[in-house]
Design a protein around this motif. Structure first.
Motif, PDB file in Angstrom:
ATOM      1  N   PHE A   1      11.074   5.954   5.028  1.00 59.56           N
ATOM      2  CA  PHE A   1      12.051   5.486   5.554  1.00 59.56           C
ATOM      3  C   PHE A   1      11.272   4.925   7.046  1.00 59.56           C
ATOM      4  O   PHE A   1      12.351   4.208   7.416  1.00 59.56           O
ATOM      5  N   TRP A   2      10.211   4.506   6.744  1.00 56.56           N
ATOM      6  CA  TRP A   2      10.200   3.751   8.336  1.00 56.56           C
ATOM      7  C   TRP A   2       9.721   1.894   7.235  1.00 56.56           C
ATOM      8  O   TRP A   2       8.795   1.399   8.141  1.00 56.56           O
ATOM      9  N   SER A   3       9.340   2.059   6.299  1.00 53.44           N
ATOM     10  CA  SER A   3       9.080   1.380   5.539  1.00 53.44           C
ATOM     11  C   SER A   3       9.772  -0.277   5.306  1.00 53.44           C
ATOM     12  O   SER A   3      11.182  -0.300   6.265  1.00 53.44           O
ATOM     13  N   SER A   4       9.410  -1.258   4.893  1.00 47.08           N
ATOM     14  CA  SER A   4      10.424  -2.643   4.769  1.00 47.08           C
ATOM     15  C   SER A   4      10.959  -2.709   3.883  1.00 47.08           C
ATOM     16  O   SER A   4      12.314  -4.004   4.053  1.00 47.08           O
ATOM     17  N   ASP A   5      10.945  -2.000   3.200  1.00 51.43           N
ATOM     18  CA  ASP A   5      11.777  -2.350   1.880  1.00 51.43           C
ATOM     19  C   ASP A   5      12.125  -0.274   1.486  1.00 51.43           C
ATOM     20  O   ASP A   5      11.447  -0.950   0.615  1.00 51.43           O
ATOM     21  N   THR A   6      13.205   0.298   1.952  1.00 50.78           N
ATOM     22  CA  THR A   6      13.339   1.749   1.798  1.00 50.78           C
ATOM     23  C   THR A   6      13.557   1.665   0.151  1.00 50.78           C
ATOM     24  O   THR A   6      12.996   2.643  -0.452  1.00 50.78           O
ATOM     25  N   ALA A   7      14.728   0.989  -0.497  1.00 47.30           N
ATOM     26  CA  ALA A   7      14.671   1.128  -1.843  1.00 47.30           C
ATOM     27  C   ALA A   7      13.635   1.177  -2.698  1.00 47.30           C
ATOM     28  O   ALA A   7      13.307   1.958  -3.741  1.00 47.30           O
ATOM     29  N   THR A   8      12.914   0.304  -2.918  1.00 45.38           N
ATOM     30  CA  THR A   8      11.692  -0.375  -3.171  1.00 45.38           C
ATOM     31  C   THR A   8      10.604   1.322  -2.905  1.00 45.38           C
ATOM     32  O   THR A   8      10.658   0.855  -3.855  1.00 45.38           O
TER      33      THR A   8
ATOM     34  N   PRO B   1       4.848  -7.681  -3.865  1.00 44.14           N
ATOM     35  CA  PRO B   1       4.526  -8.893  -3.180  1.00 44.14           C
ATOM     36  C   PRO B   1       6.067  -9.416  -2.187  1.00 44.14           C
ATOM     37  O   PRO B   1       5.265 -10.359  -1.593  1.00 44.14           O
ATOM     38  N   ARG B   2       6.781  -8.968  -2.634  1.00 44.53           N
ATOM     39  CA  ARG B   2       8.229  -9.995  -1.996  1.00 44.53           C
ATOM     40  C   ARG B   2       8.166  -9.090  -0.222  1.00 44.53           C
ATOM     41  O   ARG B   2       8.740  -9.480   0.315  1.00 44.53           O
ATOM     42  N   ASP B   3       7.254  -7.790  -0.544  1.00 47.56           N
ATOM     43  CA  ASP B   3       7.498  -6.997   1.006  1.00 47.56           C
ATOM     44  C   ASP B   3       6.459  -7.180   1.808  1.00 47.56           C
ATOM     45  O   ASP B   3       5.345  -7.576   1.575  1.00 47.56           O
ATOM     46  N   GLN B   4       6.744  -6.859   3.584  1.00 44.89           N
ATOM     47  CA  GLN B   4       5.280  -6.699   4.055  1.00 44.89           C
ATOM     48  C   GLN B   4       5.037  -5.066   4.382  1.00 44.89           C
ATOM     49  O   GLN B   4       5.445  -4.395   3.828  1.00 44.89           O
ATOM     50  N   PRO B   5       4.151  -5.149   3.987  1.00 44.38           N
ATOM     51  CA  PRO B   5       2.877  -6.514   4.863  1.00 44.38           C
ATOM     52  C   PRO B   5       2.192  -6.836   3.875  1.00 44.38           C
ATOM     53  O   PRO B   5       1.220  -7.961   4.167  1.00 44.38           O
ATOM     54  N   PHE B   6       2.091  -6.997   2.235  1.00 40.93           N
ATOM     55  CA  PHE B   6       1.494  -7.489   0.999  1.00 40.93           C
ATOM     56  C   PHE B   6       1.312  -9.216   0.987  1.00 40.93           C
ATOM     57  O   PHE B   6       1.053  -9.746   1.140  1.00 40.93           O
ATOM     58  N   SER B   7       2.765  -9.650   0.956  1.00 39.60           N
ATOM     59  CA  SER B   7       3.526 -10.744   1.503  1.00 39.60           C
ATOM     60  C   SER B   7       2.681 -11.851   2.774  1.00 39.60           C
ATOM     61  O   SER B   7       1.946 -12.840   1.992  1.00 39.60           O
TER      62      SER B   7
END
Length: 441
Positions: free
Chosen positions: A95-102, A318-324
């Protein structure tokens, strides 16, 4: 002639008998281990959809098996508490990730593999599990050697779709069907532990054991993975310590266990202080320098969300924060944090790291005590596999995803079944005439 209604009525009984049979349990265990350990090759050859479909089908069968065997399984001892809490915290982090679906679908993958491990842990005992894993790893390592011979000797060309570079003629590094040399080395070490346990328990013919050990040892050496040597030293030390404990009189084991625990803490401190000479000795200076740079960036980013982390992804997206940002800042393309502990800290914060360490350490302590007190050498398989997982977690994040995560959960389940406070509650329930589901007999 039986009517359609009669055939329909008899179908559940036939299906239930099949799902409850020992033959199906062995086939199911081999299928799960084969699919998860061969996941890289399956995805590269048949696609990720095929792999997901296979995992989904195995989960459906697992639900059916648990339903059919519900009278044999204690609900109280079905899943370790630490596992439930860790997976639950990972779900909350969605619920607090940068991309909830992924993040959610990554969590589904994590939960699915954990569920498969729980099913196997209740279907098979430790010897049966080790035997099934031995059969699977013999096949996969043989396939890896065959692919390397074909690529590096017979055709003299790489197989990019499998990640095989064809370096066998130069004596490595080789990757087999596992994608990277580090993963091949990690799997080979798990195989060596399993094959040696098979040899000691005489569960397979001596010739098969010897050939299996040579195969796993040869591929571990040819992988040229810098972590293999560290794993070998760690597992070897654990074997020596466990043998010493098992041959010590029961009244002296407590003091010896405390001494060994203090020695492990001291070894960790010395290893950290002397890390640079050790790294130079194993020839992994440049590799370790790259890892240190990665870990420093991860720790800096973790300070922005110290308690809850950035959300669960398992393998990096790779497209999501903080990994990108991490890959952009370092000019790299990392798919993991190359350290399971730092990876958990980044994704789930300090709470997640504490839960992960609790899951692994409680499983290790339980399995170690069981192995030191029980006569059969088969009980050594679980703590030795856990030692390999925990040592490798300092250099790779394999324990958070795929086969590494499944093996961690499987070992935690086996350790909980062999030694748990809930075992005493079950015993009291049985004495009171209560079955494990809490209803009156």
């Amino acid at each position: 002639m039986t009517s359609p209604a009669g055939r329909a009525a008899s179908a559940p009984g036939w299906l239930g008998s099949l799902l409850a049979s020992a033959a199906f349990a062995r086939a199911y265990t081999i299928a799960v281990l084969g699919v998860v350990f061969g996941s890289f090759a399956i995805e590269r050859i048949a696609g990720r959809v095929t792999y997901i479909s296979m995992i989904t089908g195995l989960c459906v069968l697992g639900v059916g098996v648990l339903i059919v065997r519900r009278q044999e399984i204690s609900l109280l001892r079905l899943v370790p508490t630490t596992l439930v809490v860790f997976v639950g915290w990972a779900l909350l982090s969605v619920f607090w990730s940068s991309d909830t679906a992924t993040s959610f679908w990554s969590w589904v993958t994590t939960a699915s593999l954990a569920f498969l491990a729980v099913v196997i842990g209740h279907l098979r005992d430790t010897l049966q599990t080790a035997r099934a894993l031995g059969d699977v790893l013999r096949a996969l390592l043989s396939a890896s050697l065959a692919v390397e011979v074909l690529s590096g000797v017979l055709l003299d060309m790489p197989f990019p779709f499998l990640g095989v570079q064809g370096n066998l003629a130069e004596l490595g590094p080789v990757q087999g069907i596992f994608g990277t040399r580090n993963m091949l080395g990690f799997v080979a070490v798990l195989a060596l532990i399993t094959f040696l346990i098979e040899y000691r328990t005489q569960s397979v013919r001596p010739g098969v054991s010897i050939v299996s050990v040579v195969l796993a040892g040869g591929l571990a050496a040819l992988s040229d993975s810098p972590t293999v040597l560290v794993l070998a030293v760690g597992v070897g030390a654990a074997v020596g310590a466990l043998a010493l404990v098992r041959h010590t009189r029961p009244e002296r084991r407590g003091a010896l266990q405390l001494g060994l625990g203090a020695l492990v803490v001291l070894a960790v401190i010395v290893g950290y202080v002397a890390r640079h000479p050790i790294i130079a000795w194993i020839g992994a200076g440049s590799d370790f320098s790259m890892r240190v740079d990665l870990w420093n960036v991860m720790v800096d980013l973790q300070r922005a969300r110290p308690v809850q982390g950035w959300g669960w992804f398992g393998a990096w997206s790779p497209r999501d924060q903080p990994f990108s940002f991490i890959n952009y800042f370092l000019g790299s393309s990392h798919a993991t944090g190359l350290n399971a502990y730092f990876d958990v800290l980044l994704q789930l914060g300090w709470i997640g790291l504490i839960l992960f360490v609790a899951l692994a350490s409680i499983a290790l302590v339980r399995s170690w005590l069981a192995a030191s007190e029980r006569r059969s050498v088969i009980y050594a398989w679980t703590p030795l596999i856990l030692v390999a997982l925990l040592v490798d977690s300092m250099f790779e994040s394999f324990t958070l995803t795929g086969l590494g995560w499944m093996m961690l959960v499987l070992c935690a389940v086996r350790a909980g079944l062999s030694r748990s406070w809930r075992e005493r509650i079950d015993a009291v329930s049985d004495l009171d005439g209560l079955p494990h589901d809490g209803t009156r007999a």
